[in-house]
Scaffold this active site. Structure first.
Site, PDB file in Angstrom:
ATOM      1  N   LYS A 126      64.871  -8.441  61.750  1.00  0.00           N
ATOM      2  CA  LYS A 126      65.679  -9.659  61.904  1.00  0.00           C
ATOM      3  C   LYS A 126      66.499  -9.850  60.634  1.00  0.00           C
ATOM      4  O   LYS A 126      66.132  -9.338  59.573  1.00  0.00           O
ATOM      5  CB  LYS A 126      64.751 -10.872  62.081  1.00  0.00           C
ATOM      6  CG  LYS A 126      65.437 -12.088  62.645  1.00  0.00           C
ATOM      7  CD  LYS A 126      65.543 -12.065  64.157  1.00  0.00           C
ATOM      8  CE  LYS A 126      66.388 -13.191  64.694  1.00  0.00           C
ATOM      9  NZ  LYS A 126      66.387 -13.270  66.153  1.00  0.00           N
ATOM     10  N   ASP A 166      72.265 -13.998  67.371  1.00  0.00           N
ATOM     11  CA  ASP A 166      71.207 -15.028  67.371  1.00  0.00           C
ATOM     12  C   ASP A 166      71.938 -16.349  67.137  1.00  0.00           C
ATOM     13  O   ASP A 166      73.169 -16.405  67.303  1.00  0.00           O
ATOM     14  CB  ASP A 166      70.164 -14.760  66.271  1.00  0.00           C
ATOM     15  CG  ASP A 166      68.920 -15.649  66.416  1.00  0.00           C
ATOM     16  OD1 ASP A 166      68.136 -15.418  67.343  1.00  0.00           O
ATOM     17  OD2 ASP A 166      68.750 -16.594  65.618  1.00  0.00           O
TER      18      ASP A 166
END
Ligand code: NDP
Length: 444
Positions: A126, A166
């Protein structure tokens, strides 16, 4: 002290000021207790949990960029490459002022298990930055994305690490980042997912996370003899996940009566109008307070309040820890039967426990929102084969993945005699595959 408790204590001690990361590790390790305790001596000898909770690599870098007035700004960029046990690192890039290392680590850790649950060969990672795209001009966003990628490009690649969107990173940001990567590396490859359709993106990727939430929810309800048709649903958020969750829920015959953004929320008794929502949020990038202009029967309220509305099903799709114990109590008192997490860890630990204690069917984010990353993996397949599947082909594969995913978490929960505890089921099912791969690959 048990091995699980020992590792949780070390994580808290060694990673101060990272409460979200502690929360994610605790939730996963607590549910893995029965699996770990069966084989504690071996796991302890192999330092299996220490290897699992420590990222393989974490990268932090400076991102300087110039605004439209000539002012220079410096943001911080992150990429946490958590686990490559089952495939190249894969996970989104979050652009939001709240981003810090602890948030990225919590998301990266969750991603390991989520990606494993999809059944596809993708590891966990991430990244992101504390940059806020909101209110910036396109040129400013481009300047930031180019600067961000000029450093990130050293660490990613189609076979090593494939970031995606995201919060705050949508099609526009992915486009700018892809352009910069291609220029600097001289490679036109599937290094990012969520790309535009004209340059290697996959049909149905935009819809995938929200649609996936509804596919797994529908399957869970079906297996419990409940029809989703006619159900009243409350949704939070009005971004990518929320919009397509609302769209699919509506297609399946349910009625979604709320959505929200970071300034307020909307109640529409006639059901949220998806084209209006898309026009406000996707096209015009406006605030949700514009919604009643399109739907005179709807009401807009400042602040928080979605979970005060009576519903059969709740789908939180905004951000972490947005649904508190107080909200959970209100939802249960109002007769909610199921909760599916569209966002990552939107329910606090206490609220999750309350739902489970009250026998609410609760689908955790790592299972419920896995359709996004699964379709990203399908985008990677299409990129490497240099082909493009139709919308229906991708959507059908997504649906199969979500149905299989439901059965794998259900089976895992049943195997450990915790039927209908999908938190435990998801953590165990995701963990088993990762551990098997880690075991096979030796101490690396
Ligand atoms: P978007 O940026 O498209 O939308 C986020 C939504 O949540 C917006 O409505 C935003 O409001 C609201 N929001 C964000 N932060 C806050 C906050 N601190 N308080 C209140 N509201 C907030 O993001 P996505 O829809 O892509 O992501 C939503 C969640 O789903 C995240 O947890 C993400 O990690 C998760 N997720 C996303 C996937 C994807 O494919 N996109 C895949 C899997 C998980 P505003 O418009 O005011 O900013």
């Amino acid at each position: 002290m048990s091995y699980v408790d020992e590792v949780i204590e070390t994580v808290v001690k060694e990673n101060p000021s990272e409460p979200e990361f502690h929360q994610a590790v605790k939730e996963v390790l607590e549910s893995l207790r029965p699996v770990i305790e069966k084989n504690e001596a071996k796991f302890r000898r192999d330092a299996l949990l220490e290897r699992l909770v420590n990222p393989e690599r974490q990268i932090k870098f400076r991102v300087p960029w110039i605004d439209d007035n000539g002012q220079v700004h410096v943001n911080t960029g992150y990429r946490v490459q958590f686990s490559s046990a089952i495939g190249p690192y894969k996970g989104g890039l979050r652009l939001h002022p709240s981003v810090n290392l602890g948030i990225i680590k919590f998301l990266g850790f969750e991603q390991i298990f989520k990606n494993s649950l999809t059944g596809l060969p993708i590891g966990g990672g991430k990244g992101g930055s504390d940059f806020d795209p909101k209110g910036k001009s396109d040129r400013e966003v481009m300047a930031f994305c180019q600067s961000f990628m000029s450093e990130l490009c050293k660490y990613i690649g189609a076979d090593t690490d494939v970031p995606a969107g995201d919060i705050g990173t949508g099609a526009r940001e992915i486009g700018y980042m892809f352009g910069e990567y291609k220029k600097l590396r001289g490679l036109f490859e599937g290094v990012l997912t969520g790309k535009g359709l004209s340059y290697g993106g996959s049909l149905a990727r935009t819809e995938a996370t929200g649609y996936g939430v509804l596919y797994i929810l529908e399957e869970m309800l079906k297996c419990h003899g409940i029809d989703i048709k006619g159900k009243i649903i409350t949704v939070s958020g009005s971004g990518n996940v929320a919009t397509y969750a609302i769209e699919k829920a509506t297609q399946l015959g349910a009625k979604v009566v709320t959505c929200s953004d970071s300034t307020g929320w909307v109640y529409d008794p006639d059901g949220i109008d998806v084209p209006a929502l898309k026009e406000i949020k996707e096209k015009n990038r406006q605030r949700l307070r514009e919604y009643p202009k399109y739907r005179p029967n709807a009401k807009y309220f400042d602040g928080k309040g979605v979970w005060t509305v009576k519903s059969d099903i709740a789908i939180p799709c905004a951000t972490q820890n947005e649904l508190t114990l107080e909200d959970a109590k209100m939802l249960v008192a109002n007769g909610v039967i199921a909760v599916a997490e569209g966002a990552n860890m939107p329910t606090t630990a206490e609220a999750t426990e309350y739902f489970l204690d009250n026998k609410i069917l609760f689908l955790p984010g790592k299972a419920a929102n896995a359709g996004g990353v699964a379709t990203s993996a399908l985008e990677m397949s299409q990129d490497s084969e240099r082909i493009k599947w139709s919308f229906e082909e991708v959507d059908t594969k997504l649906k199969h993945i979500m149905i299989n995913l439901y059965h794998s978490i259900d089976d895992a929960a049943k195997k450990y005699e915790m039927q209908d505890n999908f938190v435990v089921g998801a953590n165990i099912a995701g963990f088993e595959k990762v551990v098997d791969a880690m075991d096979a690959q030796g101490i690396v």
